[in-house]
Design a protein around this motif. Structure first.
Motif, short mmCIF file in Angstrom:
data_model
loop_
_atom_site.label_atom_id
_atom_site.label_comp_id
_atom_site.label_asym_id
_atom_site.label_seq_id
_atom_site.Cartn_x
_atom_site.Cartn_y
_atom_site.Cartn_z
N GLY A 107 42.33 44.66 37.02
CA GLY A 107 42.12 45.89 36.29
C GLY A 107 41.08 45.28 35.06
O GLY A 107 39.81 44.11 36.30
N ARG A 108 40.26 46.35 34.33
CA ARG A 108 39.12 46.49 33.70
C ARG A 108 38.11 46.96 33.01
O ARG A 108 39.52 46.72 31.90
N LEU A 109 37.78 45.74 31.81
CA LEU A 109 37.06 47.19 30.70
C LEU A 109 36.08 47.47 30.63
O LEU A 109 35.23 47.09 31.94
N ASP A 110 36.12 48.43 29.76
CA ASP A 110 35.24 49.06 29.55
C ASP A 110 33.44 48.55 29.24
O ASP A 110 34.08 47.16 28.61
N MET A 111 32.57 49.18 29.12
CA MET A 111 31.35 47.99 29.37
C MET A 111 30.83 47.31 27.69
O MET A 111 30.70 46.95 27.50
N ASP A 112 31.68 48.82 26.34
CA ASP A 112 31.58 48.41 25.13
C ASP A 112 32.92 48.02 24.85
O ASP A 112 33.58 47.69 23.63
N THR A 113 34.16 47.40 25.71
CA THR A 113 35.01 46.72 25.09
C THR A 113 35.18 45.10 26.07
O THR A 113 34.39 44.50 26.15
N GLU A 114 35.49 44.24 24.42
CA GLU A 114 36.09 43.28 25.13
C GLU A 114 37.13 42.28 24.80
O GLU A 114 38.01 43.59 24.77
N GLY A 115 36.81 41.39 24.98
CA GLY A 115 38.55 40.45 24.91
C GLY A 115 38.86 40.06 26.37
O GLY A 115 38.26 39.59 27.55
N LEU A 116 39.83 40.10 26.63
CA LEU A 116 41.06 39.46 27.62
C LEU A 116 40.75 40.25 29.07
O LEU A 116 40.68 41.14 29.30
N LEU A 117 39.75 39.58 30.46
CA LEU A 117 39.80 40.15 31.36
C LEU A 117 39.95 38.07 32.46
O LEU A 117 39.63 37.99 32.18
N LEU A 118 41.17 39.16 33.23
CA LEU A 118 41.27 38.02 34.29
C LEU A 118 40.67 38.20 35.89
O LEU A 118 40.54 39.11 36.22
N PHE A 119 39.81 37.11 36.39
CA PHE A 119 39.77 37.05 37.63
C PHE A 119 40.17 36.45 38.91
O PHE A 119 40.87 35.04 38.08
N THR A 120 40.78 36.62 39.62
CA THR A 120 41.36 36.15 40.99
C THR A 120 41.64 36.18 42.19
O THR A 120 40.46 36.90 42.23
N THR A 121 41.72 35.35 42.77
CA THR A 121 41.48 35.22 44.57
C THR A 121 42.66 35.71 44.99
O THR A 121 42.99 36.14 46.37
N GLY A 123 45.45 38.52 45.41
CA GLY A 123 45.48 38.93 45.94
C GLY A 123 46.96 40.19 46.20
O GLY A 123 47.35 41.10 45.18
N GLU A 124 47.83 39.65 46.12
CA GLU A 124 49.16 39.53 45.37
C GLU A 124 49.48 39.76 44.60
O GLU A 124 49.87 41.02 43.54
N LEU A 125 48.92 38.63 43.54
CA LEU A 125 49.15 39.15 41.83
C LEU A 125 48.23 40.37 41.46
O LEU A 125 48.70 40.66 40.67
N THR A 126 47.33 40.42 41.83
CA THR A 126 46.24 41.58 41.35
C THR A 126 47.87 42.53 41.73
O THR A 126 47.28 44.35 40.91
N HIS A 127 47.99 43.09 42.87
CA HIS A 127 48.63 44.11 42.70
C HIS A 127 50.10 44.95 42.35
O HIS A 127 49.93 45.49 41.99
N ARG A 128 50.46 43.30 42.44
CA ARG A 128 51.85 42.86 41.37
C ARG A 128 51.50 43.95 39.93
O ARG A 128 52.51 44.60 39.03
N LEU A 129 50.36 43.32 39.50
CA LEU A 129 49.53 43.32 37.91
C LEU A 129 49.30 45.26 37.66
O LEU A 129 49.56 45.39 36.37
N ILE A 130 48.20 45.37 38.82
CA ILE A 130 47.86 46.83 38.75
C ILE A 130 48.78 47.68 38.67
O ILE A 130 48.51 49.81 38.61
N SER A 131 50.16 47.41 39.30
CA SER A 131 51.62 49.02 39.84
C SER A 131 51.70 49.57 38.98
O SER A 131 52.06 48.94 37.78
N PRO A 132 51.68 50.96 38.88
CA PRO A 132 51.87 51.14 37.68
C PRO A 132 53.66 51.54 37.42
O PRO A 132 54.01 51.60 36.93
#
Length: 247
Positions: A107-121, A123-132
């Motif tokens: 996921g992403r945060l806008d340029m003027d938004t602060e806070g929790l941001l996740l990075f990972t390698t 892809g399966e976790l990312t798909h699960r987390l951002i899936s509607p």
């Protein structure tokens, strides 16, 4: 996990091209599980095998998980013209060819938004987390342009909990937001928990009730909360216990 060629793994970890790795195997002591290897095509299990080069262990990450406290004025992209990106805040140790190819944002945060941001390698976790379909909660600290009366706070709470109609913005169509929970901290500050990630969603939800976001900070995803000890622009690797809070 399927085994991979030794030269491919070492190239991913920043030891050079595969041609460089062939020279490395001839000129240095490269051990796999204590046995010296000369064959660049030697099959290695990155999850189980121990690799060292001249006595220094090579830390092979199957997957990497990082939490960052994103500051304002950084964009969530690998490249963005004149703007600095959140990837510019990472140490050089995270700029190996493998990580530059695989490390991405959840996921992403806008340029003027602060806070929790996740990075990972992962892809399966990312798909699960951002899936509607996942309905992973995201909680934001919201600072508002003007104060809300107790009466209007109650009305906003009711509208958000019912699923408010949100108008279009830029090229994005309007939509009906999923039911969201809001906790009022004072007349200009609230915590809002949503379960989707539409374009500028939090800002558009407050615009729909006649107010404007002037400060926005993501403070949690699922049960994973932003580490209060993590300074703006800093990051840390997540533990297995941390990951259990978001999966």
């Amino acid at each position: 996990m399927a085994k991979e060629r030794l030269d491919k793994l070492l190239a991913h970890e920043g030891f050079g091209s595969r041609k460089d790795i062939r020279k490395l195997l001839r000129s240095c002591e490269v051990l796999v599980n204590g046995k010296q290897i000369y064959d660049p095509g030697f099959a290695v299990d990155a999850e189980k095998d121990n690799i060292s080069v001249d006595g220094e262990e090579v830390n092979l990450h199957k997957n990497l998980y990082l939490m960052m406290n994103k500051p304002q004025h950084y964009v969530c992209s690998t490249k963005e013209g004149d703007h600095e990106t959140v990837f510019d805040l990472l140490d050089d140790s995270l700029r190996t060819p493998y990580l530059q190819e695989k490390l991405h944002l959840v996921g992403r945060l806008d340029m003027d938004t602060e806070g929790l941001l996740l990075f990972t390698t992962d892809g399966e976790l990312t798909h699960r987390l951002i899936s509607p379909k996942s309905h992973i909660s995201k909680t934001y600290l919201c600072g508002l342009e003007h104060a809300e009366t107790a009466e209007h706070q109650a009305e906003i709470t009711k509208q958000f909990e019912a699923g408010i109609e949100v108008g279009p913005e830029d090229n994005e169509q309007g939509f009906t937001a999923q039911p969201a929970q809001i906790t009022w901290l004072n007349d200009t500050t609230a915590q809002l928990t949503i379960y989707e990630g539409k374009y500028h969603q939090v800002k558009r939800m407050f615009a729909a009730v006649g107010n404007k976001i002037v400060y926005l900070k993501r403070i949690s995803m699922g049960q994973l909360k932003l580490d209060k000890e993590l300074e703006l622009g800093k990051y840390k690797e997540l533990t297995d216990k941390d990951l259990e809070l978001i999966v």
